[in-house]
Design a protein around this motif. Structure first.
Motif, PDB file in Angstrom:
ATOM      1  N   THR A 260       0.840  -1.194   0.000  1.00  0.00           N
ATOM      2  CA  THR A 260       0.000   0.000   0.000  1.00  0.00           C
ATOM      3  C   THR A 260       0.884   1.256   0.000  1.00  0.00           C
ATOM      4  O   THR A 260       1.720   1.442   0.880  1.00  0.00           O
ATOM      5  N   GLY A 261       0.730   2.085  -1.001  1.00  0.00           N
ATOM      6  CA  GLY A 261       1.478   3.333  -1.085  1.00  0.00           C
ATOM      7  C   GLY A 261       2.855   3.223  -1.686  1.00  0.00           C
ATOM      8  O   GLY A 261       3.612   4.201  -1.668  1.00  0.00           O
ATOM      9  N   GLY A 262       3.195   2.044  -2.248  1.00  0.00           N
ATOM     10  CA  GLY A 262       4.518   1.946  -2.865  1.00  0.00           C
ATOM     11  C   GLY A 262       4.987   0.521  -3.041  1.00  0.00           C
ATOM     12  O   GLY A 262       4.206  -0.356  -3.440  1.00  0.00           O
ATOM     13  N   ARG A 273      11.338   0.035   2.423  1.00  0.00           N
ATOM     14  CA  ARG A 273      10.136   0.467   1.702  1.00  0.00           C
ATOM     15  C   ARG A 273      10.428   1.701   0.863  1.00  0.00           C
ATOM     16  O   ARG A 273      11.215   2.557   1.268  1.00  0.00           O
ATOM     17  N   ASP A 275       8.185   4.645  -1.127  1.00  0.00           N
ATOM     18  CA  ASP A 275       6.838   5.127  -1.412  1.00  0.00           C
ATOM     19  C   ASP A 275       6.787   5.761  -2.793  1.00  0.00           C
ATOM     20  O   ASP A 275       7.795   5.875  -3.501  1.00  0.00           O
ATOM     21  N   THR A 276       5.608   6.177  -3.209  1.00  0.00           N
ATOM     22  CA  THR A 276       5.415   6.678  -4.563  1.00  0.00           C
ATOM     23  C   THR A 276       6.130   7.995  -4.814  1.00  0.00           C
ATOM     24  O   THR A 276       6.331   8.384  -5.975  1.00  0.00           O
ATOM     25  N   SER A 277       6.550   8.705  -3.752  1.00  0.00           N
ATOM     26  CA  SER A 277       7.302   9.950  -3.928  1.00  0.00           C
ATOM     27  C   SER A 277       8.804   9.695  -4.032  1.00  0.00           C
ATOM     28  O   SER A 277       9.579  10.628  -4.237  1.00  0.00           O
ATOM     29  N   THR A 365      15.251   7.322   7.171  1.00  0.00           N
ATOM     30  CA  THR A 365      14.444   7.821   6.061  1.00  0.00           C
ATOM     31  C   THR A 365      15.367   8.573   5.122  1.00  0.00           C
ATOM     32  O   THR A 365      16.129   9.447   5.555  1.00  0.00           O
TER      33      THR A 365
END
Length: 425
Positions: A260-262, A273, A275-277, A365
């Protein structure tokens, strides 16, 4: 300085100049010939054997501004300027001073100001630097006398290394041997360019006394900003593959899978992980130990940040932004900069943030961004005197800095003057 130490210093200076020249050629090839020479000059990315084994970039240690004073003359390289040869020579001399510095003693502020006007070297960083780590990174030698010392501003005279610590106090460390000869050698090829410190004139009353100023109109190019990593058809592009390999996640043997989200990737029981950004996040599992700090949290995080982000950020560079202690552990942040101008990425400002506990990287991150200077679109800024005149002040610790603001969406960034005040801890 003894003959042997002098030869070592000169040899180190020559090596730094050679390395920085090679770096400049590589960066120029990326800008001018993005599809031809950059492919020839860029080696095939290799996964580091262990955390900290990646080659480290000297640009992460670059001061945002510097001044060299001799006799009644002064040369300054400020936030918008770039001279890799001068920077290499400054780095070699600073390495010598940090390696030789004895234990610090508190210094009155008026003495700090007096030393700034004496023959010597002044350096200003974008954020406070731990001086024992800076010594290790520049000279390869640990100086335990500097343990616990942090400085955003420091100066080197023939017999002293002086700095302002994070608590606002000033300190001086005796030097042996005398670096006067080395400082004279640093100044010899330079030409005075009218640099002063703000406290030497009434024209900059709103600025802190030790702010270096130049009677010129500063100019910085606009920057093109983009996110270099992407997932296409469920597969990472080359930039993302390079970042994953630098983090010891191997997409060739462990393919990405949708979440979910990526997307996510597993390796050795650990999960990373995306993500889409394009943001990469990691949190250590209960039994995992994917990233271990081999003696130094700073060395570990710097190697990870440079190998994963520094190789993808184009004409920008990384800098150590902050280190703080929390209930969750030690939190270390890095930011992007172009020359001596910080790039404020989003509300937080950092591009990489790591949390470590008991020698383990608990989480991180990473926000990859690539910056390219638009040489045909320079931005002329207000001269420092006019920008300072617009300040409301004076206030304690107030300074002017050049800044880019990157919201992660706007493709073109324009530099501007920003006001910062010293944070005393």
């Amino acid at each position: 300085m003894t003959g042997k130490r002098r030869r070592l210093w000169e040899g180190g200076k020559t090596l730094l100049i050679l390395l920085l020249t090679c770096s400049a050629v590589y960066l120029a090839s990326r800008t001018l010939f993005p599809r031809q020479l950059s492919q020839l000059l860029s080696p095939r990315p290799q996964a580091p054997e262990s955390v900290g084994s990646a080659a480290l970039s000297s640009q992460t240690l670059r001061p945002a501004a510097l001044c060299v004073t001799w006799e009644d003359k002064r040369y300054a390289m400020l936030y918008d300027q770039d001279d890799q040869e001068v920077y290499a020579q400054v780095s070699a001399l600073l390495a010598e001073a940090l390696e030789d510095a004895a234990a610090p003693a508190e210094l009155p502020q008026r003495e700090w100001e007096r030393y700034l006007l004496s023959p010597g070297l002044y350096c200003e960083y974008l954020a406070p630097m731990p001086l024992d780590a800076l010594s290790r990174w520049l000279s390869g030698e640990e100086n335990t006398a500097l343990a616990g010392a942090w400085a955003q501003r420091l100066c080197v005279t023939g017999r002293r290394l002086c700095y302002q610590d994070r608590d606002g106090s000033f300190y001086a460390c005796p030097l042996a041997p005398d670096l006067s000869e080395a400082l004279a050698g640093l100044a010899a090829p330079l030409t005075s360019n009218g640099a002063r410190f703000a406290g030497e004139t009434e024209d900059y009353g709103a600025l802190r006394w030790d702010t270096p100023v130049l009677p010129v109109t500063p100019s910085l190019p606009q920057l093109t900003a983009e996110t270099p990593v992407a997932v296409t058809g469920g597969a990472p592009n080359e930039a993302l593959s390079q970042a994953l390999r630098a983090l010891s996640f191997h997409p060739q043997t462990n393919p990405l899978y949708a979440i979910t989200g990526g997307w996510a990737i597993n390796d050795g029981g650990e999960t990373l992980r995306i993500d889409t950004s394009g943001t990469l996040t990691y949190r250590r599992s209960e039994e995992g130990a994917h990233f271990s700090s081999a003696g130094s949290d700073l060395d570990t995080t710097r190697a990870l940040a440079e190998s994963a982000l520094g190789a993808l950020c184009g004409e920008a560079r990384l800098y150590l932004q902050a280190v703080r202690q929390t209930e969750a552990g030690t939190v270390i942040s890095y930011g992007y900069a172009y020359r001596g101008a910080a790039i404020q990425l989003g509300r937080e400002g950092w591009c990489a943030q790591f949390t470590l506990w008991d020698g383990q990287v608990e989480s991180f991150t990473l926000r990859p961004r690539r910056y390219t200077a638009q040489a045909d679109r320079p931005t002329l800024l207000l001269p420092q005197e006019q920008a300072a005149a617009a300040l409301v002040g004076p206030e304690e610790g107030q300074s002017l800095v050049l800044l880019y603001d990157d919201d992660g969406q706007t493709p073109s960034l324009t530099p501007f003057w920003a006001v910062r005040t010293q944070e005393v801890t």
